[in-house]
Design a protein around this motif. Structure first.
Motif, PDB file in Angstrom:
ATOM      1  N   ALA A  75       0.853  -1.196   0.000  1.00 24.17           N
ATOM      2  CA  ALA A  75       0.000   0.000   0.000  1.00 24.17           C
ATOM      3  C   ALA A  75       0.881   1.235   0.000  1.00 24.17           C
ATOM      4  CB  ALA A  75      -0.910   0.006   1.220  1.00 24.17           C
ATOM      5  N   GLU A  76       0.270   2.336  -0.374  1.00 23.88           N
ATOM      6  CA  GLU A  76       1.014   3.586  -0.454  1.00 23.88           C
ATOM      7  C   GLU A  76       0.528   4.534   0.635  1.00 23.88           C
ATOM      8  OE1 GLU A  76       1.539   6.922  -3.783  1.00 23.88           O
ATOM      9  OE2 GLU A  76       1.179   4.907  -4.536  1.00 23.88           O
ATOM     10  N   VAL A  77       1.459   5.237   1.267  1.00 21.68           N
ATOM     11  CA  VAL A  77       1.097   6.199   2.307  1.00 21.68           C
ATOM     12  C   VAL A  77       0.656   7.488   1.627  1.00 21.68           C
ATOM     13  CG1 VAL A  77       1.985   7.606   4.194  1.00 21.68           C
ATOM     14  CG2 VAL A  77       2.684   5.221   3.971  1.00 21.68           C
ATOM     15  N   ILE A  78      -0.596   7.922   1.860  1.00 26.88           N
ATOM     16  CA  ILE A  78      -1.029   9.180   1.251  1.00 26.88           C
ATOM     17  C   ILE A  78      -1.195  10.277   2.288  1.00 26.88           C
ATOM     18  CG2 ILE A  78      -2.068   8.188  -0.823  1.00 26.88           C
ATOM     19  CD1 ILE A  78      -4.774   8.382   0.588  1.00 26.88           C
ATOM     20  N   GLY A  79      -1.310   9.919   3.535  1.00 30.39           N
ATOM     21  CA  GLY A  79      -1.387  10.937   4.586  1.00 30.39           C
ATOM     22  C   GLY A  79      -0.599  10.438   5.771  1.00 30.39           C
ATOM     23  N   ASN A  80       0.117  11.341   6.422  1.00 28.23           N
ATOM     24  CA  ASN A  80       1.020  10.877   7.463  1.00 28.23           C
ATOM     25  C   ASN A  80       1.264  11.987   8.468  1.00 28.23           C
ATOM     26  OD1 ASN A  80       3.044   9.733   8.948  1.00 28.23           O
ATOM     27  ND2 ASN A  80       4.614   9.966   7.356  1.00 28.23           N
ATOM     28  N   SER A  81       0.988  11.736   9.725  1.00 28.61           N
ATOM     29  CA  SER A  81       1.367  12.716  10.734  1.00 28.61           C
ATOM     30  C   SER A  81       2.351  12.057  11.688  1.00 28.61           C
ATOM     31  CB  SER A  81       0.143  13.240  11.482  1.00 28.61           C
ATOM     32  OG  SER A  81      -0.300  12.306  12.435  1.00 28.61           O
ATOM     33  N   PHE A  82       3.289  12.842  12.190  1.00 26.26           N
ATOM     34  CA  PHE A  82       4.265  12.288  13.133  1.00 26.26           C
ATOM     35  C   PHE A  82       4.629  13.311  14.192  1.00 26.26           C
ATOM     36  CE2 PHE A  82       6.092  13.706   9.174  1.00 26.26           C
ATOM     37  CZ  PHE A  82       6.997  14.674   9.580  1.00 26.26           C
ATOM     38  N   THR A  83       3.984  14.490  14.133  1.00 30.10           N
ATOM     39  CA  THR A  83       4.316  15.532  15.097  1.00 30.10           C
ATOM     40  C   THR A  83       3.224  15.722  16.142  1.00 30.10           C
ATOM     41  OG1 THR A  83       3.338  17.163  13.638  1.00 30.10           O
ATOM     42  CG2 THR A  83       5.704  16.827  13.450  1.00 30.10           C
ATOM     43  N   VAL A 130      12.302   2.876  11.589  1.00 28.94           N
ATOM     44  CA  VAL A 130      11.539   3.502  10.504  1.00 28.94           C
ATOM     45  C   VAL A 130      11.635   5.021  10.632  1.00 28.94           C
ATOM     46  CG1 VAL A 130       9.206   3.883   9.604  1.00 28.94           C
ATOM     47  CG2 VAL A 130       9.923   1.594  10.265  1.00 28.94           C
ATOM     48  N   ASN A 131      11.900   5.677   9.511  1.00 29.23           N
ATOM     49  CA  ASN A 131      11.902   7.136   9.497  1.00 29.23           C
ATOM     50  C   ASN A 131      10.488   7.605   9.156  1.00 29.23           C
ATOM     51  OD1 ASN A 131      12.191   9.818   9.060  1.00 29.23           O
ATOM     52  ND2 ASN A 131      13.684   9.650   7.401  1.00 29.23           N
ATOM     53  N   PHE A 132       9.736   8.034  10.185  1.00 27.35           N
ATOM     54  CA  PHE A 132       8.309   8.332   9.977  1.00 27.35           C
ATOM     55  C   PHE A 132       8.077   9.585   9.140  1.00 27.35           C
ATOM     56  CE2 PHE A 132       5.840   5.173  12.082  1.00 27.35           C
ATOM     57  CZ  PHE A 132       6.764   4.554  12.902  1.00 27.35           C
ATOM     58  N   SER A 133       9.103  10.429   9.009  1.00 25.93           N
ATOM     59  CA  SER A 133       8.889  11.625   8.202  1.00 25.93           C
ATOM     60  C   SER A 133       9.035  11.322   6.715  1.00 25.93           C
ATOM     61  CB  SER A 133       9.864  12.733   8.624  1.00 25.93           C
ATOM     62  OG  SER A 133      11.181  12.317   8.402  1.00 25.93           O
ATOM     63  N   ALA A 134       9.487  10.114   6.379  1.00 23.21           N
ATOM     64  CA  ALA A 134       9.680   9.796   4.955  1.00 23.21           C
ATOM     65  C   ALA A 134       9.017   8.481   4.581  1.00 23.21           C
ATOM     66  CB  ALA A 134      11.181   9.749   4.638  1.00 23.21           C
ATOM     67  N   LEU A 135       7.842   8.215   5.151  1.00 22.26           N
ATOM     68  CA  LEU A 135       7.129   6.982   4.812  1.00 22.26           C
ATOM     69  C   LEU A 135       6.533   7.085   3.429  1.00 22.26           C
ATOM     70  CD1 LEU A 135       4.936   5.905   7.848  1.00 22.26           C
ATOM     71  CD2 LEU A 135       6.903   4.733   6.906  1.00 22.26           C
ATOM     72  N   ARG A 136       6.644   6.025   2.637  1.00 17.27           N
ATOM     73  CA  ARG A 136       6.032   6.077   1.311  1.00 17.27           C
ATOM     74  C   ARG A 136       5.316   4.778   0.963  1.00 17.27           C
ATOM     75  NH1 ARG A 136       5.759   9.451  -2.801  1.00 17.27           N
ATOM     76  NH2 ARG A 136       6.775  11.002  -1.537  1.00 17.27           N
ATOM     77  N   TYR A 137       6.049   3.665   0.940  1.00 14.84           N
ATOM     78  CA  TYR A 137       5.411   2.379   0.642  1.00 14.84           C
ATOM     79  C   TYR A 137       5.452   1.478   1.864  1.00 14.84           C
ATOM     80  CZ  TYR A 137       5.616   3.980  -4.106  1.00 14.84           C
ATOM     81  OH  TYR A 137       5.431   4.716  -5.231  1.00 14.84           O
ATOM     82  N   VAL A 138       4.338   0.835   2.127  1.00 15.72           N
ATOM     83  CA  VAL A 138       4.274  -0.044   3.294  1.00 15.72           C
ATOM     84  C   VAL A 138       3.613  -1.364   2.898  1.00 15.72           C
ATOM     85  CG1 VAL A 138       4.115   1.851   4.957  1.00 15.72           C
ATOM     86  CG2 VAL A 138       2.027   0.881   4.002  1.00 15.72           C
ATOM     87  N   TYR A 139       3.708  -2.344   3.776  1.00 14.70           N
ATOM     88  CA  TYR A 139       3.009  -3.613   3.590  1.00 14.70           C
ATOM     89  C   TYR A 139       2.034  -3.799   4.736  1.00 14.70           C
ATOM     90  CZ  TYR A 139       6.772  -4.532   0.313  1.00 14.70           C
ATOM     91  OH  TYR A 139       7.648  -4.450  -0.725  1.00 14.70           O
ATOM     92  N   VAL A 140       0.795  -4.153   4.381  1.00 14.94           N
ATOM     93  CA  VAL A 140      -0.182  -4.475   5.415  1.00 14.94           C
ATOM     94  C   VAL A 140      -0.170  -5.989   5.577  1.00 14.94           C
ATOM     95  CG1 VAL A 140      -2.573  -4.233   6.145  1.00 14.94           C
ATOM     96  CG2 VAL A 140      -1.535  -2.486   4.700  1.00 14.94           C
ATOM     97  N   VAL A 141      -0.002  -6.438   6.807  1.00 13.38           N
ATOM     98  CA  VAL A 141       0.184  -7.865   7.056  1.00 13.38           C
ATOM     99  C   VAL A 141      -1.125  -8.535   7.421  1.00 13.38           C
ATOM    100  CG1 VAL A 141       1.461  -9.574   8.383  1.00 13.38           C
ATOM    101  CG2 VAL A 141       2.442  -7.302   7.995  1.00 13.38           C
ATOM    102  N   LYS A 142      -1.506  -9.517   6.643  1.00  8.93           N
ATOM    103  CA  LYS A 142      -2.675 -10.317   7.012  1.00  8.93           C
ATOM    104  C   LYS A 142      -2.181 -11.633   7.569  1.00  8.93           C
ATOM    105  CE  LYS A 142      -6.805 -12.532   5.105  1.00  8.93           C
ATOM    106  NZ  LYS A 142      -7.881 -11.938   5.876  1.00  8.93           N
TER     107      LYS A 142
END
Lengths: 262, 173
Positions: free
Chosen positions: A93-101, A231-243
């Motif tokens: 999946a792709e990260v389209i919104g991300n907050s870390f602050t 993980v560098n949360f300020s530069a998240l882009r592609y992730v895997y969702v684990v089932k």
């Protein structure tokens, strides 16, 4: 009117985390999801080089693992059980919104229930663990980040499986804490902290970070460990969702054991 | 003229919200500084904006930011509060010459110092409420106060800069 509007606002603040399946007022709804997604598509072009690099790195890591698996038959990365049945399925999946602050951070993904994403699935990257899915809409999903005051997971030291509970203190987006860690041997700074087979939602052996410092919990034999997150949360882009393919069975069993214990 | 003004304001609002959500929220300026510039829209509304317009508008804008941020109600609560307090501060900061012929807060008519002070006060209240609501319990008081101070400074600076940009565009029109 002032009192009324403030009343509604505070009602929302207090009830947000209690309703699991409402996705109206969060970043996984159609309006916010589509705005974020469009912008993500546009931004993607400027990041092609980094994406390429990270894919190359992942590729070489996978090759290395493949090589190791062939010669040692290691069970460290349990993806299938002894009968060859796969235990985990990974949805990219792709990260389209991300907050870390914020004090409680969430991540929005461009995959939802139509793509097979369900609540409580774990989210990881090639670098380490990211969070857990908390809300799902047809096309988007919302992930409670590791950087959230309610995030909990059982994690431990890779070297000796000393386990503790991971929770974030809300201070820095690059660090988290593992509290109440048992101490079967000597703690060493720089040790890898990973997920264990008892961590729900995550496969065992996924990196969390490295131990930066530790101190003894006064009045008990437990240790509190500060973790430098991988993980560098300020530069998240592609992730895997684990089932977890047998998650239901495992949860039912766990429930059964807990009930029996009461 | 009035209608065109309001259309321009709402175009500005959409720009501010997108700028906030897509650019500023993704910025990592350190642990303490998290700028929020979207309240600028509320600051710049005409002096005679009635309460029944101002408060619901503030609520909706806050809620929009909340939706993107997954902080339901927090920005809305802070926005409604500053919208509610705005008339008091406008009165408090009345220049010696009064507000004759001035319809809305602006740098060109009231000067940078007036504008910066007004912005600083309103943003400080907004950030104070927001960061306290976020943590809720009074733990980590020092951390919250540091966040409030640094973020207020950064947000105020950004808003004054944006106000200059908007103002120069308007004079050209």
């Amino acid at each position: 009117m002032f009192v009324l509007l403030e009343g509604i606002a505070f009602y929302l603040i207090f009830t947000f985390n209690s309703y699991h399946n409402t996705y109206f007022l969060n970043s996984a709804n159609a309006l916010t999801g589509n705005v974020l997604n469009t912008y993500g598509n546009f931004q993607e072009y400027f990041a092609l080089r980094q994406v390429n690099d990270s894919l190359l790195r992942e590729n070489s890591k996978l090759r290395e693992q493949l090589f190791l698996a062939e010669i040692t038959d290691t069970t460290r990365h349990v993806v299938a059980d002894s009968t060859g049945t796969p235990l985990y399925y990974y949805y990219p999946a792709e990260v389209i919104g991300n907050s870390f602050t914020e004090a409680n951070n969430y991540i929005t993904l461009n995959k939802g229930s139509n793509d097979g994403i369900e609540v409580d699935m774990g989210v990881i990257t090639t670098e380490g663990i990211v969070g857990k899915v908390v809300k799902v809409s047809p096309n988007f999903s919302m992930v409670m980040s590791v950087l959230h005051s309610s995030f909990r997971s059982r994690v431990g030291i890779k070297r000796n499986n000393a386990a503790g509970r991971m929770q974030w203190d809300g201070r820095s987006p690059t660090h988290s804490n593992v509290i109440q860690m048992s101490e079967p041997g000597k703690l060493i700074k720089g040790d890898s902290i990973v997920t264990l087979s008892i961590s729900d939602a995550f496969p065992p052996g996924i990196l969390v970070g490295t131990m930066e410092s530790y101190d003894k919990d006064p009045g008990s034999n437990y240790y509190n460990v500060r973790v430098d997150l991988s993980v560098n949360f300020s530069a998240l882009r592609y992730v895997y969702v684990v089932k977890e393919l047998e998650a239901k069975e495992k949860n039912e069993l766990q429930q059964h054991i807990e009930d029996a214990g009461d | 003229m009035q209608a065109i003004n309001w259309i321009l304001r709402f175009v500005g609002l959409i720009f501010l919200i997108l700028f906030q959500v897509l650019v500023l929220n993704k910025l990592n300026v350190g642990t303490y500084a998290h700028p929020y510039v979207y309240p600028m829209f509320l600051l710049l509304l005409p002096f005679n904006t009635p309460k029944w317009v101002m408060l619901p508008l503030a609520f909706l804008i806050g809620l929009t930011i909340d939706m993107f941020n997954n902080t339901p109600g927090m920005h809305a609560a802070a926005c409604v509060a500053i919208a509610f307090l705005r008339p008091q501060f406008i009165k408090f900061y009345t220049p010696v010459t009064g507000y004759e012929n001035v319809k809305a807060p602006s740098i060109s008519q009231l000067g940078v110092i007036w504008f910066a002070l007004f912005t600083l006060t309103m943003i400080f209240i907004h950030h104070l409420l927001y960061f306290f609501i976020q943590v809720f319990w009074l733990k980590d008081l020092g951390l919250v106060l540091l966040k409030v101070v640094f973020s207020t400074a950064l947000s105020t600076m950004l808003i004054v800069i944006l106000a200059f940009l908007f103002a120069s565009r308007k004079t050209r029109l």
